[in-house]
Scaffold this active site. Structure first.
Site, PDB file in Angstrom:
ATOM      1  N   CYS A 115      19.298  17.743 -58.461  1.00  0.00           N
ATOM      2  CA  CYS A 115      19.486  18.882 -57.918  1.00  0.00           C
ATOM      3  C   CYS A 115      19.198  20.248 -59.218  1.00  0.00           C
ATOM      4  O   CYS A 115      20.506  19.254 -60.204  1.00  0.00           O
ATOM      5  CB  CYS A 115      20.158  19.830 -56.791  1.00  0.00           C
ATOM      6  SG  CYS A 115      21.489  19.770 -57.120  1.00  0.00           S
ATOM      7  N   GLY A 116      19.110  20.678 -59.314  1.00  0.00           N
ATOM      8  CA  GLY A 116      20.494  21.156 -61.055  1.00  0.00           C
ATOM      9  C   GLY A 116      20.985  22.071 -61.473  1.00  0.00           C
ATOM     10  O   GLY A 116      21.355  21.391 -62.172  1.00  0.00           O
TER      11      GLY A 116
END
Length: 264
Positions: A115-116
């Site tokens: 994920c970011g």
């Protein structure tokens, strides 16, 4: 079969020498060995390095310093190195109180950027703030040229194989006080820093001389060992020069027998 000693840094293999005029002749050649070194801290598998099987305790200690698992205030630790059929297993116990730092680094090394937010965390770990270098070098250009002249005398593995990097601790007068070799430039520097730490040696107004390009990882290793001056045979990267400037580490690069580039 497992053993307590490190492996041999040299192996001999047979080749066919093929010449341009069409002749073929058998030759034997010495090669630098390279094996996996599995490093365990406090019983936790931390990293596997590909390295020359020599000076393994120095490698592990220097690597722990570069990874910030221990600090300058911590005493050197013992390393148990076991040779197996697959490579070398090196086990060490970090000083008391360093377990949280170990677990935090293991978490970041093992995590995947799914994920970011995780990706940003990993980038922050990759480019962590550096302390300022407090030591200062008293070496002048003549000392650097003197060390460059004598560096080959401290590279027996490279002389035999042509395939090893060297990292040297050089005094302010240009005399080489200690050197370590490895097929990996990072490993050679870790071995040097680890050996100096085990000896209780300081840079003492001298500098580090590396037979490699100046990468940002080598700059970080120099800064974390409070090295007052880093000299490399080949060129730096942009990031290496930026990181060095941020930490106040002077650089000398493209250091050759007739000229060098200095950045302060």
């Amino acid at each position: 079969m497992e053993g307590e000693a490190e492996g041999a840094p040299l192996v001999r293999l047979s080749f066919d020498r093929l010449t341009r005029d069409g002749t073929t002749e058998p030759v034997d050649r010495l090669l630098a060995d390279e094996v996996p070194v599995a490093i365990e801290f406090n019983g936790i598998g931390y990293a596997v390095l590909m390295a020359t099987p020599a000076d393994i305790p120095d490698l592990v200690l220097g690597f722990a310093l570069a990874e910030r698992l221990i600090g300058p205030e911590d005493a050197p630790f013992d390393v148990d190195a076991h040779v197996t059929d697959q490579g070398i297993v090196a086990r060490a116990t970090l000083p008391q109180g360093r377990t949280p730092a170990l677990l935090e680094r293991v978490r970041h090394r093992a995590s995947e950027s799914s994920c970011g937010i995780c990706g940003i965390e990993n980038l922050e770990q990759a480019i962590r703030p550096l302390p300022r270098v407090s030591a200062r070098s008293a070496a002048d250009r003549e000392a650097i040229f003197r060390a460059l002249t004598h560096l080959p005398d401290h590279q027996p593995l490279n002389a035999a194989t042509g395939a090893a990097h060297a990292a040297a601790w050089v005094g302010a007068d240009g005399g080489i006080r200690l050197a370590r070799e490895d097929v990996g430039r990072h490993n050679a520097f870790d071995k040097l820093v680890g050996a100096m730490r085990r000896m209780g040696a300081e840079w003492d107004g001298g500098f580090a001389l590396l037979s490699s390009r100046c990468s940002y990882e080598l700059v970080e290793k120099a800064v974390l060992s409070d090295c007052p001056l880093l000299v490399t045979i080949s060129a730096p990267t942009r990031l290496a020069t930026e990181r060095a400037a941020q930490a106040g580490l002077p650089l000398v690069v493209l250091a050759r027998s007739d000229a060098l580039l200095a950045r302060r």
